[in-house]
Scaffold this active site. Structure first.
Site, mmCIF file in Angstrom:
data_model
loop_
_atom_site.group_PDB
_atom_site.id
_atom_site.type_symbol
_atom_site.label_atom_id
_atom_site.label_comp_id
_atom_site.label_asym_id
_atom_site.label_seq_id
_atom_site.Cartn_x
_atom_site.Cartn_y
_atom_site.Cartn_z
ATOM 1 N N PHE A 1 -14.061 7.760 20.724
ATOM 2 C CA PHE A 1 -14.786 8.858 20.085
ATOM 3 C C PHE A 1 -13.880 9.560 19.098
ATOM 4 O O PHE A 1 -12.642 9.454 19.148
ATOM 5 C CB PHE A 1 -15.306 9.852 21.134
ATOM 6 N N CYS A 2 -14.506 10.285 18.160
ATOM 7 C CA CYS A 2 -13.783 11.099 17.180
ATOM 8 C C CYS A 2 -14.682 12.273 16.806
ATOM 9 O O CYS A 2 -15.736 12.466 17.422
ATOM 10 C CB CYS A 2 -13.388 10.279 15.955
ATOM 11 N N THR A 3 -14.319 13.034 15.802
ATOM 12 C CA THR A 3 -15.040 14.264 15.486
ATOM 13 C C THR A 3 -16.474 14.011 15.046
ATOM 14 O O THR A 3 -17.414 14.569 15.604
ATOM 15 C CB THR A 3 -14.306 15.063 14.398
ATOM 16 N N ILE B 1 -18.184 13.811 18.331
ATOM 17 C CA ILE B 1 -18.148 14.987 19.198
ATOM 18 C C ILE B 1 -19.128 16.049 18.724
ATOM 19 O O ILE B 1 -19.770 16.733 19.534
ATOM 20 C CB ILE B 1 -16.723 15.573 19.232
#
Length: 365
Positions: A211-213, A240
């Site tokens: 996952f990332c922003t 996110i």
């Protein structure tokens, strides 16, 4: 959470008012948070991407939109902010670009303009990993909607990896996530190759979730991991930001706040502006208690980096802040002064908390 007018015009549906509840349980409306923030990206081939720069900059300037947009042969990426009407105009322009009709956009709101100016920049990659020949459009991991993410994480066979930089992870992350402690996304391939044996211990074929922003780094990260020979690879669709927008806090597996690359510093559940500030020297997010520490000096140092800087470096940072203050006193549009002006309201709100932290420390001493 969406920007009402932007959603109405971009989707052709009845207008929706962007209301949410603040941390105090009070309804917050667009009047309280007048700035619409749009994070977007799209992997799509732009044959002559340099030709797109001028018109895109012009439409942003004409509509008072600020932020940063990156253009490369592989597509577009960035975050912009402005009025609902301004964001709508820019998104209409972007959606008309080749392959961008279905561009991924995540909306949130801010009380003040979170950017200092508008920049449209030409890059080799819209998110820099530095792996030649990698094409996220051809083979990426399985997209997992925010609503289904918890079920994947609760599976004991899932190995969860945070693909963001160390200072981003410091603000918050998912429970049980591996932190590669990378300073830049370019370091991720080296980290993965160095730890591949651990991930594949005992000949297992793990289920990798990343996952990332906003989702863009995971597009490349999953493409890279699949190119390395792993097949069962997943990533959080919309990143996110989409999770914090769609998953209720009482059902959330997220701890902390989410670092964002603008003057808000972080956002929380519901994409409400967060409570952290940021050290201008090392970029680490800071709590009110850390800002009350003796190692903290605005724009110069914080408890995270104080021992990593020598006196010469701290003096240089201090001079930068002094010049910003002098420019402000002269009424000049100094970049640092403008940044301080934007953050002044937030610092005033924290003054009382810092005072309480100092009193608490003294009473315990």
């Amino acid at each position: 959470m969406v920007c009402g007018l932007a959603w109405k015009l971009a989707r052709g549906k009845p207008g929706l008012v962007c209301n949410h509840t603040s941390r105090l349980g009070v309804a917050v409306t667009e009047t309280d948070l007048p700035i619409c923030v749009a994070a977007l990206y799209r992997f799509t081939p732009f044959e002559n991407f340099a030709d797109l720069r001028g018109p895109l900059q012009a439409v942003c300037d004409a509509n008072g939109v600020q932020g940063t947009l990156l253009l490369a042969h592989e597509g577009i990426n960035g975050t912009i902010a402005g009025t609902d009407a301004g964001i709508t105009a820019v998104l209409e322009h972007i959606r008309a670009l080749p392959g961008c009709a279905e561009i991924e956009v995540k909306f949130s709101r801010a009380p003040d303009m979170p950017f200092l100016r508008m920049k449209v920049r030409l890059k080799k990659e819209i998110v820099t990993m530095g792996v030649p020949g990698l094409d996220p459009r051809s083979d990426v991991g399985h997209y997992v909607p925010a609503e289904d993410w918890n079920a994947l994480l609760e599976n004991p066979d899932t190995i969860l990896i945070d693909t963001r930089n160390d200072y981003e992870v410091a603000a918050g992350t998912f429970r049980g996530a591996i932190d590669p402690k990378t300073r830049t996304f370019r370091e991720f391939p080296e980290w993965f190759r160095a730890h591949r044996a651990e991930l594949l211990a005992d000949g297992r074929k793990p289920r990798i979730a990343m996952f990332c922003t906003g989702g863009i780094r995971c597009e490349k990260a999953t493409a890279f991991v699949k190119a390395e020979g792993l097949e069962e690879v997943y990533h959080l669709q919309g990143g996110i930001l989409k999770y914090l927008e769609n998953v209720p806090e009482d059902q959330s597996l997220w701890d902390g706040e989410c670092f964002v690359f603008d003057q808000r510093v972080t956002v929380k559940h519901g994409l409400e502006p967060g409570s952290l500030d940021q050290c201008h020297a090392c970029r680490m997010p800071l709590t009110a208690e850390e800002m009350a520490a003796p190692e903290y000096e605005h724009g110069v140092s914080c408890p995270h980096c104080y021992n990593e800087r020598d006196d010469k470096q701290r003096a240089r940072y201090a001079e930068r802040e002094r010049q910003a203050q002098l420019a402000a006193e002269r009424g000049e549009a100094h970049l640092g002064a403008h940044m301080d002006e934007i953050r002044e309201r937030r610092r005033r709100e924290r003054d009382e908390e810092i005072r309480r932290q100092n009193e608490k420390r003294q009473s315990m001493g």
